[in-house]
Motif scaffolding. Sequence first.
Motif, PDB file in Angstrom:
ATOM      1  N   THR A   1      25.554 -48.247  -4.996  1.00  0.00           N
ATOM      2  CA  THR A   1      26.056 -47.548  -6.142  1.00  0.00           C
ATOM      3  C   THR A   1      25.442 -45.940  -5.846  1.00  0.00           C
ATOM      4  N   VAL A   2      26.460 -45.129  -6.190  1.00  0.00           N
ATOM      5  CA  VAL A   2      25.868 -43.590  -6.347  1.00  0.00           C
ATOM      6  C   VAL A   2      25.973 -43.171  -7.812  1.00  0.00           C
ATOM      7  N   LEU A   3      24.949 -42.792  -8.175  1.00  0.00           N
ATOM      8  CA  LEU A   3      24.843 -42.118  -9.632  1.00  0.00           C
ATOM      9  C   LEU A   3      24.482 -40.636  -9.761  1.00  0.00           C
ATOM     10  N   VAL A   4      25.630 -40.077 -10.208  1.00  0.00           N
ATOM     11  CA  VAL A   4      25.702 -38.770 -10.068  1.00  0.00           C
ATOM     12  C   VAL A   4      25.392 -37.969 -11.595  1.00  0.00           C
ATOM     13  N   ASP A   5      24.246 -37.309 -11.629  1.00  0.00           N
ATOM     14  CA  ASP A   5      23.693 -36.398 -12.505  1.00  0.00           C
ATOM     15  C   ASP A   5      24.558 -35.250 -12.808  1.00  0.00           C
ATOM     16  N   THR A   6      25.432 -35.053 -14.151  1.00  0.00           N
ATOM     17  CA  THR A   6      25.869 -33.664 -14.093  1.00  0.00           C
ATOM     18  C   THR A   6      25.063 -32.779 -15.208  1.00  0.00           C
ATOM     19  N   ALA A   7      25.502 -31.500 -15.053  1.00  0.00           N
ATOM     20  CA  ALA A   7      24.900 -30.663 -16.036  1.00  0.00           C
ATOM     21  C   ALA A   7      25.203 -30.829 -17.456  1.00  0.00           C
ATOM     22  N   GLY A   8      24.284 -30.544 -18.446  1.00  0.00           N
ATOM     23  CA  GLY A   8      24.576 -30.719 -19.971  1.00  0.00           C
ATOM     24  C   GLY A   8      25.671 -29.720 -20.168  1.00  0.00           C
ATOM     25  N   ARG A   9      26.625 -30.243 -20.912  1.00  0.00           N
ATOM     26  CA  ARG A   9      27.518 -29.326 -21.556  1.00  0.00           C
ATOM     27  C   ARG A   9      27.590 -29.259 -22.884  1.00  0.00           C
TER      28      ARG A   9
ATOM     29  N   PRO B   1      29.856 -52.256  -5.138  1.00  0.00           N
ATOM     30  CA  PRO B   1      30.615 -51.506  -4.210  1.00  0.00           C
ATOM     31  C   PRO B   1      31.809 -52.125  -3.652  1.00  0.00           C
ATOM     32  N   HIS B   2      32.671 -51.060  -3.147  1.00  0.00           N
ATOM     33  CA  HIS B   2      33.885 -51.575  -2.627  1.00  0.00           C
ATOM     34  C   HIS B   2      33.828 -51.562  -1.084  1.00  0.00           C
ATOM     35  N   GLU B   3      34.918 -52.032  -0.626  1.00  0.00           N
ATOM     36  CA  GLU B   3      34.843 -52.174   0.769  1.00  0.00           C
ATOM     37  C   GLU B   3      34.674 -51.047   1.628  1.00  0.00           C
ATOM     38  N   GLY B   4      33.574 -50.436   2.030  1.00  0.00           N
ATOM     39  CA  GLY B   4      33.623 -49.202   2.752  1.00  0.00           C
ATOM     40  C   GLY B   4      33.000 -48.322   2.011  1.00  0.00           C
ATOM     41  N   ARG B   5      32.874 -48.290   0.810  1.00  0.00           N
ATOM     42  CA  ARG B   5      32.196 -47.252   0.120  1.00  0.00           C
ATOM     43  C   ARG B   5      31.647 -47.897  -1.257  1.00  0.00           C
ATOM     44  N   PRO B   6      30.698 -47.075  -1.856  1.00  0.00           N
ATOM     45  CA  PRO B   6      29.765 -47.455  -2.946  1.00  0.00           C
ATOM     46  C   PRO B   6      30.592 -47.234  -4.265  1.00  0.00           C
ATOM     47  N   ALA B   7      30.102 -47.863  -5.401  1.00  0.00           N
ATOM     48  CA  ALA B   7      30.757 -47.627  -6.619  1.00  0.00           C
ATOM     49  C   ALA B   7      30.122 -46.346  -6.964  1.00  0.00           C
ATOM     50  N   VAL B   8      31.032 -45.581  -7.845  1.00  0.00           N
ATOM     51  CA  VAL B   8      30.364 -44.112  -8.081  1.00  0.00           C
ATOM     52  C   VAL B   8      30.300 -44.051  -9.808  1.00  0.00           C
ATOM     53  N   VAL B   9      29.115 -43.688 -10.398  1.00  0.00           N
ATOM     54  CA  VAL B   9      28.849 -43.630 -11.668  1.00  0.00           C
ATOM     55  C   VAL B   9      28.631 -42.265 -12.042  1.00  0.00           C
ATOM     56  N   LEU B  10      29.387 -41.364 -13.084  1.00  0.00           N
ATOM     57  CA  LEU B  10      29.153 -40.135 -13.382  1.00  0.00           C
ATOM     58  C   LEU B  10      28.244 -40.328 -14.888  1.00  0.00           C
ATOM     59  N   VAL B  11      27.235 -39.283 -14.886  1.00  0.00           N
ATOM     60  CA  VAL B  11      26.534 -39.419 -16.280  1.00  0.00           C
ATOM     61  C   VAL B  11      26.571 -37.992 -16.880  1.00  0.00           C
TER      62      VAL B  11
END
Length: 391
Positions: A274-282, A184-194
């Motif tokens: 950490t925030v893990l974001v699942d995106t729609a299949g493309r 995480p960063h100061e004041g916010r989580p790390a963001v991971v796009l899948v």
Amino acid sequence: MEYVVASLILLAVLLVGAVGLVVPRLRRRELPPPAGSVPGDDRAGTTTLERPPAVPEAETLPPLIERPAEPAAPTAPAVETPEPTAGRLVRLRARLSRSQNVFGRGLLSVLSRDHLDDDAWEEIEDSLISADVGVEATQVLVERLRERVRVLGTRTVAEVRAQLAEELTAALEPELDRSLHTAPHEGRPAVVLVVGVNGAGKTTTCGKIARVLVADGRTVLLGAADTFRAAAAEQLATWGERVGAETVRGPEGGDPASVAFDAVKRGIDVGVDTVLVDTAGRLQNKVGLMDELGKVKRVVEKHGPVDETLLILDATTGQNGLEQARVFTEVVDVTGVVLTKLDGTAKGGIVIAVQNKLGIPVKLVGLGEGPDDLAPFEPAAFVEALLGTDA
């Protein structure tokens, strides 16, 4: 004439009187004796009224409509403790070596010959290309092997195996950064796009990545930004519940970028790592869908930069995976590859091809269907499995 009229009037009076006498007699006719009366009884022939049977108490009457039993309140699933990631690839090596043994044995049997002519080296090239190493990478690898064999003159199986392992490991570029940037960063989580194409097992792999992060000590929040597939959000939420991770979801068919934005905002509010974001299949050849994926990233970046963009590639797709990776990289700047289904293909060389062609490190590999069968990629351990322990 008057006599006739008087006669008719008298007849009418007599008829009315007769009716008046008959009707009461009919009404007074006795009712039949009640059922069960005994002939000869002095009460027989009299009218009696029987008391109707007593009505049972209301609570003893069976219900006209059976009400279904109230469903039991759903119990929250027990939170699981994922298997530690350290050494996972070593433990899963047997699964990979079973599918890759033909490749390893074939190479070693040729390289161990007393004389390696042009036909033998061509056979080695064919083996590497058939394992999806790629033409360019194969040519470089074979040239280096030919030089080593010529200079060192080695012939024993052990020596040739060691040389081949060194060259394959070098082709995998072990110096690349394969760590997941999830701090995480100061004041916010790390963001991971899948991200990934349809049918690559993206949502399932996303759930497994969540387990990897939890196993490594991260607190995780999931964003179900695949709003087009009805079961995707429910599936991801189930994965999250198993490790105690919250899932942010939106309405079916809703705006994926909005869900991703809300997920990161929620992650900031609750203070996860950490925030893990699942995106729609493309499909990589659908321009509109790829543009929408770019929009998801831009909207998420209103909270801050995306730390990781992981591309899910199905190892069984072979060289087609390279084209997928190239297009996704242009749209969202892929930082790492998760290669799945490596236990079901003899084409593990796709790892070398991806890195050689695109310079994108393979960070995780899937070697089974179990929830913890996703392992951090280790080039040396992978090569050992690729060649087979008993080759």
